[in-house]
Design a protein around this motif. Structure first.
Motif, PDB file in Angstrom:
ATOM      1  N   PRO A 148      -9.697   0.870  -7.918  1.00  0.00           N
ATOM      2  CA  PRO A 148      -8.656   0.972  -8.956  1.00  0.00           C
ATOM      3  C   PRO A 148      -7.562   1.960  -8.582  1.00  0.00           C
ATOM      4  O   PRO A 148      -6.374   1.688  -8.796  1.00  0.00           O
ATOM      5  CB  PRO A 148      -9.446   1.430 -10.192  1.00  0.00           C
ATOM      6  N   GLU A 149      -7.939   3.097  -8.002  1.00  0.00           N
ATOM      7  CA  GLU A 149      -6.933   4.081  -7.620  1.00  0.00           C
ATOM      8  C   GLU A 149      -6.095   3.562  -6.451  1.00  0.00           C
ATOM      9  O   GLU A 149      -4.872   3.735  -6.419  1.00  0.00           O
ATOM     10  CB  GLU A 149      -7.604   5.402  -7.252  1.00  0.00           C
ATOM     11  N   THR A 150      -6.740   2.907  -5.484  1.00  0.00           N
ATOM     12  CA  THR A 150      -6.002   2.345  -4.350  1.00  0.00           C
ATOM     13  C   THR A 150      -4.989   1.309  -4.818  1.00  0.00           C
ATOM     14  O   THR A 150      -3.854   1.261  -4.341  1.00  0.00           O
ATOM     15  CB  THR A 150      -6.980   1.697  -3.357  1.00  0.00           C
ATOM     16  N   LEU A 151      -5.384   0.480  -5.790  1.00  0.00           N
ATOM     17  CA  LEU A 151      -4.507  -0.592  -6.262  1.00  0.00           C
ATOM     18  C   LEU A 151      -3.401  -0.091  -7.174  1.00  0.00           C
ATOM     19  O   LEU A 151      -2.543  -0.865  -7.582  1.00  0.00           O
ATOM     20  CB  LEU A 151      -5.331  -1.679  -6.941  1.00  0.00           C
ATOM     21  N   ARG A 152      -3.394   1.177  -7.496  1.00  0.00           N
ATOM     22  CA  ARG A 152      -2.227   1.756  -8.166  1.00  0.00           C
ATOM     23  C   ARG A 152      -1.069   1.913  -7.189  1.00  0.00           C
ATOM     24  O   ARG A 152       0.090   1.966  -7.589  1.00  0.00           O
ATOM     25  CB  ARG A 152      -2.565   3.124  -8.773  1.00  0.00           C
ATOM     26  N   THR A 153      -1.379   2.010  -5.898  1.00  0.00           N
ATOM     27  CA  THR A 153      -0.349   2.240  -4.889  1.00  0.00           C
ATOM     28  C   THR A 153      -0.040   1.004  -4.059  1.00  0.00           C
ATOM     29  O   THR A 153       0.947   0.993  -3.324  1.00  0.00           O
ATOM     30  CB  THR A 153      -0.771   3.376  -3.942  1.00  0.00           C
ATOM     31  N   LEU A 154      -0.875  -0.042  -4.151  1.00  0.00           N
ATOM     32  CA  LEU A 154      -0.638  -1.297  -3.429  1.00  0.00           C
ATOM     33  C   LEU A 154      -0.285  -2.391  -4.420  1.00  0.00           C
ATOM     34  O   LEU A 154      -0.616  -2.311  -5.605  1.00  0.00           O
ATOM     35  CB  LEU A 154      -1.895  -1.730  -2.670  1.00  0.00           C
ATOM     36  N   ASP A 155       0.353  -3.444  -3.930  1.00  0.00           N
ATOM     37  CA  ASP A 155       0.577  -4.612  -4.786  1.00  0.00           C
ATOM     38  C   ASP A 155      -0.696  -5.429  -4.945  1.00  0.00           C
ATOM     39  O   ASP A 155      -0.851  -6.121  -5.950  1.00  0.00           O
ATOM     40  CB  ASP A 155       1.706  -5.472  -4.210  1.00  0.00           C
ATOM     41  N   GLY A 156      -1.595  -5.357  -3.971  1.00  0.00           N
ATOM     42  CA  GLY A 156      -2.841  -6.087  -4.131  1.00  0.00           C
ATOM     43  C   GLY A 156      -3.683  -6.081  -2.878  1.00  0.00           C
ATOM     44  O   GLY A 156      -3.257  -5.633  -1.806  1.00  0.00           O
ATOM     45  N   ILE A 157      -4.901  -6.570  -3.035  1.00  0.00           N
ATOM     46  CA  ILE A 157      -5.856  -6.730  -1.935  1.00  0.00           C
ATOM     47  C   ILE A 157      -6.408  -8.149  -2.009  1.00  0.00           C
ATOM     48  O   ILE A 157      -6.795  -8.610  -3.088  1.00  0.00           O
ATOM     49  CB  ILE A 157      -7.022  -5.727  -2.036  1.00  0.00           C
TER      50      ILE A 157
END
Length: 316
Positions: A148-157
């Motif tokens: 969740p924290e990583t996806l605050r900075t990326l558009d997606g995985i």
């Protein structure tokens, strides 16, 4: 008791950020004042306040001109992205127009997904929005720990479903499915229908695993549960696409994605065989943080991903 970072920030005049950026850019008080739209004495006063705050000259006079101090050089690198972020935060939001946008999207995935749909995604994005940029970090080994924290900075995985994705903050959109196959050397004595006993006996090549055993969370967990013993790992490689290279000319076996293995189907030194045990299909999903769900640019990106993966999905 030391002040918190929030309390310290509350005591800073954030208007100083604007003049700080221009002073560090121009290295000249008069030109910085002109760019900000203040008088030269006001810019000089702001520089004095900044010097007191940082306890550093920031601009040092050398041979009749100013140069940045070591701290000034470090701040120059930090202040630009900070000011750009604040400008985006407080500027009126304009409608997303893909045909003229220069937006950059960051999507993390594996080399397998790129082999399956990377070219298609590149083509559909370029056709609809030639100025839009893509940044595609490729996963090696495990995904980041705090998704969740990583996806605050990326558009997606783009990833197979994992328990870590199944939280309220995250959303998912299925892109395509695939099947598992086995790859062996053409001279391997196994029959054209490989058996579970063969998987127990043969040494394995495994991709993107930081330890020498498949973990219980592996997408292959149902297949592994059918084996009487854990796979005997001969090679670990941080790439799905490179897996067959370590099978050719050996007695090894690799269990890999059918679409990726198909790229090696014309090699006479390899055989691609159905996977025994009928393991569940591979499902690749685009995951994003719920905070982005209503963003117009992100909605467009999800539509592009859907278009790019459409040819990989079965028809009605």
């Amino acid at each position: 008791m030391p002040r918190s970072a929030t309390a310290a920030l509350a005591n800073v005049d954030l208007n100083l950020l604007v003049i700080l950026r221009e002073l560090l850019r121009e290295q000249n008080v008069t030109r910085a004042a002109e760019r900000v739209g203040v008088t030269q004495p006001a810019a000089s006063a702001a520089l004095a306040r900044l010097r007191r705050h940082f306890d550093d000259d920031l601009l040092e006079r050398t041979r009749g001109r100013y140069v940045l101090s070591p701290l000034g050089r470090r701040l120059a690198l930090q202040v630009e992205p900070l000011c750009l972020g604040l400008e985006r935060l407080f500027a009126p939001e304009e409608p997303f127009r893909p045909e003229v946008s220069e937006h950059e999207f960051t999507v993390m995935t594996t080399d397998y997904v790129l082999a399956a749909m990377g070219e298609s995604l590149s083509r559909v994005v370029h056709e609809a929005a030639p100025g839009v940029r893509l940044h595609v970090p490729v996963v090696k080994g495990r995904l980041p720990g705090d998704l969740p924290e990583t996806l605050r900075t990326l558009d997606g995985i783009i990833s197979a479903p994992k328990a870590e994705f199944k939280v309220d903050e995250l959303c998912g959109q299925e892109l395509f499915r695939d099947r598992w196959v086995c790859v062996v050397d053409a001279e391997n004595p196994v029959r054209d229908r490989i058996e579970l006993a063969d998987l127990e006996r043969l040494p394995w090549v495994i991709p993107n695993q930081p330890d020498p055993q498949y973990p219980a969370s592996s997408p292959l967990a149902p297949l592994l549960a059918m084996l009487g013993t854990r796979p005997r790992v001969a090679v670990r490689v941080d790439s799905y696409a490179a897996t067959p290279w370590f099978v050719a000319g050996t007695d090894r076996v690799a269990v890999m994605q059918g679409r990726l293995a198909a790229g090696f189907a014309d090699r006479p030194d390899l055989r691609i065989l159905p996977c025994p045990g009928d393991p569940p299909p591979i499902v690749e999903i685009f995951w994003w943080h719920r905070l982005r769900s209503d963003d117009a640019a992100h909605t467009w990106l999800r539509a592009m991903l859907d278009t790019a993966s459409r040819s990989l999905r079965p028809g009605p």
